[in-house]
Design a protein around this motif. Sequence first.
Motif, PDB file in Angstrom:
ATOM      1  N   TYR A  38     -25.357 -68.355  50.764  1.00 30.99           N
ATOM      2  CA  TYR A  38     -26.484 -69.006  51.457  1.00 30.99           C
ATOM      3  C   TYR A  38     -26.187 -70.469  51.769  1.00 30.99           C
ATOM      4  N   GLY A  39     -24.936 -70.725  52.154  1.00 29.23           N
ATOM      5  CA  GLY A  39     -24.561 -72.073  52.570  1.00 29.23           C
ATOM      6  C   GLY A  39     -24.102 -72.997  51.458  1.00 29.23           C
ATOM      7  N   GLN A  40     -24.274 -72.577  50.186  1.00 31.33           N
ATOM      8  CA  GLN A  40     -23.903 -73.449  49.057  1.00 31.33           C
ATOM      9  C   GLN A  40     -22.584 -72.987  48.427  1.00 31.33           C
ATOM     10  N   ARG A 270     -23.965 -71.323  83.043  1.00 28.38           N
ATOM     11  CA  ARG A 270     -25.194 -70.497  83.038  1.00 28.38           C
ATOM     12  C   ARG A 270     -26.142 -70.962  81.926  1.00 28.38           C
ATOM     13  N   GLY A 271     -25.565 -71.264  80.769  1.00 29.77           N
ATOM     14  CA  GLY A 271     -26.421 -71.711  79.680  1.00 29.77           C
ATOM     15  C   GLY A 271     -25.615 -72.093  78.451  1.00 29.77           C
ATOM     16  N   ILE A 272     -26.259 -72.848  77.557  1.00 28.38           N
ATOM     17  CA  ILE A 272     -25.621 -73.219  76.292  1.00 28.38           C
ATOM     18  C   ILE A 272     -26.586 -72.857  75.164  1.00 28.38           C
ATOM     19  N   LEU A 273     -26.088 -72.070  74.228  1.00 30.50           N
ATOM     20  CA  LEU A 273     -26.865 -71.724  73.040  1.00 30.50           C
ATOM     21  C   LEU A 273     -26.237 -72.475  71.867  1.00 30.50           C
ATOM     22  N   SER A 274     -26.987 -73.414  71.283  1.00 32.08           N
ATOM     23  CA  SER A 274     -26.477 -74.139  70.106  1.00 32.08           C
ATOM     24  C   SER A 274     -27.234 -73.619  68.901  1.00 32.08           C
ATOM     25  N   GLN A 275     -26.554 -73.528  67.763  1.00 34.50           N
ATOM     26  CA  GLN A 275     -27.275 -72.967  66.617  1.00 34.50           C
ATOM     27  C   GLN A 275     -26.839 -73.567  65.293  1.00 34.50           C
ATOM     28  N   GLN A 276     -27.726 -73.463  64.314  1.00 29.77           N
ATOM     29  CA  GLN A 276     -27.356 -73.795  62.938  1.00 29.77           C
ATOM     30  C   GLN A 276     -28.111 -72.872  61.993  1.00 29.77           C
ATOM     31  N   LEU A 277     -27.505 -72.638  60.833  1.00 30.73           N
ATOM     32  CA  LEU A 277     -28.146 -71.808  59.813  1.00 30.73           C
ATOM     33  C   LEU A 277     -28.722 -72.745  58.768  1.00 30.73           C
ATOM     34  N   VAL A 278     -30.024 -72.626  58.541  1.00 32.70           N
ATOM     35  CA  VAL A 278     -30.726 -73.551  57.645  1.00 32.70           C
ATOM     36  C   VAL A 278     -31.173 -72.803  56.389  1.00 32.70           C
ATOM     37  N   PRO A 279     -30.886 -73.357  55.190  1.00 36.98           N
ATOM     38  CA  PRO A 279     -31.359 -72.693  53.961  1.00 36.98           C
ATOM     39  C   PRO A 279     -32.877 -72.478  54.021  1.00 36.98           C
ATOM     40  N   ASN A 280     -33.309 -71.287  53.615  1.00 29.28           N
ATOM     41  CA  ASN A 280     -34.750 -71.011  53.668  1.00 29.28           C
ATOM     42  C   ASN A 280     -35.479 -71.625  52.475  1.00 29.28           C
ATOM     43  N   VAL A 287     -31.995 -69.219  57.622  1.00 29.59           N
ATOM     44  CA  VAL A 287     -32.647 -68.820  58.870  1.00 29.59           C
ATOM     45  C   VAL A 287     -31.944 -69.507  60.038  1.00 29.59           C
ATOM     46  N   LEU A 288     -31.989 -68.849  61.186  1.00 30.96           N
ATOM     47  CA  LEU A 288     -31.290 -69.357  62.361  1.00 30.96           C
ATOM     48  C   LEU A 288     -32.195 -70.268  63.183  1.00 30.96           C
ATOM     49  N   ALA A 289     -31.690 -71.465  63.468  1.00 31.71           N
ATOM     50  CA  ALA A 289     -32.378 -72.375  64.394  1.00 31.71           C
ATOM     51  C   ALA A 289     -31.535 -72.437  65.658  1.00 31.71           C
ATOM     52  N   THR A 290     -32.167 -72.202  66.825  1.00 35.79           N
ATOM     53  CA  THR A 290     -31.375 -72.185  68.066  1.00 35.79           C
ATOM     54  C   THR A 290     -31.921 -73.163  69.093  1.00 35.79           C
ATOM     55  N   GLU A 291     -30.990 -73.741  69.847  1.00 38.63           N
ATOM     56  CA  GLU A 291     -31.365 -74.577  70.991  1.00 38.63           C
ATOM     57  C   GLU A 291     -30.825 -73.855  72.217  1.00 38.63           C
ATOM     58  N   LEU A 292     -31.623 -73.759  73.255  1.00 37.96           N
ATOM     59  CA  LEU A 292     -31.145 -73.084  74.469  1.00 37.96           C
ATOM     60  C   LEU A 292     -31.309 -73.984  75.680  1.00 37.96           C
ATOM     61  N   LEU A 293     -30.191 -74.184  76.375  1.00 31.57           N
ATOM     62  CA  LEU A 293     -30.209 -74.905  77.650  1.00 31.57           C
ATOM     63  C   LEU A 293     -29.888 -73.884  78.738  1.00 31.57           C
ATOM     64  N   LYS A 332     -40.618 -75.563  64.607  1.00 28.54           N
ATOM     65  CA  LYS A 332     -41.270 -74.243  64.593  1.00 28.54           C
ATOM     66  C   LYS A 332     -41.003 -73.526  63.265  1.00 28.54           C
ATOM     67  N   LEU A 333     -39.753 -73.606  62.794  1.00 30.92           N
ATOM     68  CA  LEU A 333     -39.401 -72.949  61.527  1.00 30.92           C
ATOM     69  C   LEU A 333     -40.175 -73.579  60.367  1.00 30.92           C
ATOM     70  N   TYR A 334     -40.346 -74.906  60.436  1.00 37.26           N
ATOM     71  CA  TYR A 334     -41.084 -75.607  59.373  1.00 37.26           C
ATOM     72  C   TYR A 334     -42.568 -75.202  59.395  1.00 37.26           C
ATOM     73  N   VAL A 335     -43.155 -75.136  60.582  1.00 38.74           N
ATOM     74  CA  VAL A 335     -44.572 -74.764  60.727  1.00 38.74           C
ATOM     75  C   VAL A 335     -44.799 -73.332  60.220  1.00 38.74           C
ATOM     76  N   LYS A 336     -43.796 -72.459  60.464  1.00 35.92           N
ATOM     77  CA  LYS A 336     -43.898 -71.068  59.987  1.00 35.92           C
ATOM     78  C   LYS A 336     -43.723 -70.958  58.473  1.00 35.92           C
ATOM     79  N   GLY A 337     -43.314 -72.076  57.828  1.00 38.60           N
ATOM     80  CA  GLY A 337     -43.097 -72.053  56.381  1.00 38.60           C
ATOM     81  C   GLY A 337     -41.742 -71.495  55.996  1.00 38.60           C
ATOM     82  N   ALA A 338     -40.792 -71.464  56.968  1.00 39.85           N
ATOM     83  CA  ALA A 338     -39.477 -70.881  56.684  1.00 39.85           C
ATOM     84  C   ALA A 338     -38.513 -71.892  56.074  1.00 39.85           C
ATOM     85  N   ILE A 339     -38.666 -73.190  56.434  1.00 39.75           N
ATOM     86  CA  ILE A 339     -37.761 -74.220  55.897  1.00 39.75           C
ATOM     87  C   ILE A 339     -38.566 -75.393  55.338  1.00 39.75           C
TER      88      ILE A 339
END
Length: 360
Positions: A38-40, A270-280, A287-293, A332-339
């Motif tokens: 889990y990232g550790q 066409r697009g750029i998907l950036s992502q990071q995995l954040v400890p829940n 959990v996956l956090a994604t940025e989409l351009l 959004k992940l924080y508001v959902k209580g995921a991180i």
Amino acid sequence: MSEHVVLNHVDEYLKLGREYDCSDIHLSTAYPPAWRRYGQLSPIWPDHPPLKAEETEKLARSFLGEKEWARIQEKGDIDFAYIGGDGRYRASVVRQRLGYDMVFRIINSQIRTMDEVGLPKEHLIPLTRYQNGLILITGAVGSGKSTSLAAIVNFINEDREDHILTLEDPIEYVFESKGCHVNQREVHKHTESFARALRGALREDPDVIMVGEMRDLETIQLALTAAETGHLVLGTLHTGNAPRTLDRVLDVFPTDQREQIRIMVSESLRGILSQQLVPNVQGDGRVLATELLVNTPAVANCIREGKTYMLPGVMQTGKHVGMITMDESLKKLYVKGAITADELLFRSDDKASTRSFLES
């Protein structure tokens, strides 16, 4: 583990890693056997003594073939796909001052779907249906780029009837031809470099080309040319977000070519998907956090004029095509209580705005 026996074969450590849902196993000289869960990163057994040089050498010899052993003696480091210990692994072995260090990335043989990975499917699918252009997947090491890329390629494999060619170092996920005919080539095994493989690829009549890593000028240049000449190119870069990705692509080129390259990128992206995995929040997964351009006329304009710093603003207004910045995704992940709030603040780009968001 009281007697601290060093296991005889790396496969025994790898088996443990799979059982305990780890992403990586580290066997390094002067450090106890460790795993990344889990990232550790932490020792597998808390009171295991550090591995001695002769122990890591024995472990390295336990799984390296003659060819790999000769190559590490000559070059000092190797990367390759290793099959053993109940599955496939991306193995990296380096010789350092104290002895040998081995790191294994555990590859899930099961290719996950876009839904399972948690990708913004409804906005990504239209990008995969273009006949040409460039889609970039970006993120730091260990942010799940390979998993996302495999999910997207697998979707294309089922969705289209075309020729897909993958160029990887090493091959991680194995694709079976479904709607598409899939060929996979491994750099160093089947070809000497990404650039050489890409040059060859253009003669093999592919419709979709997946480039494992766009790491140098020649590879980036060839990928752009391929994207312009009627191929859909999917590639990865080690960058944190969309503006930085574009800067990275443009900065590789000599100054006198940059204007021409900006025009090329503005037309073929066409697009750029950036992502990071954040400890829940629970600390038992990520959990996956994604940025989409998505490349809209406004985005293309920013790229052409070299104003990548304006992209976050443009992305704010492009929500209807699925654009989202990394900061918004994290909120959004924080508001959902995921991180946790700490993770949100630590990972956000605009700390001041995130602080005021947390205080409101």
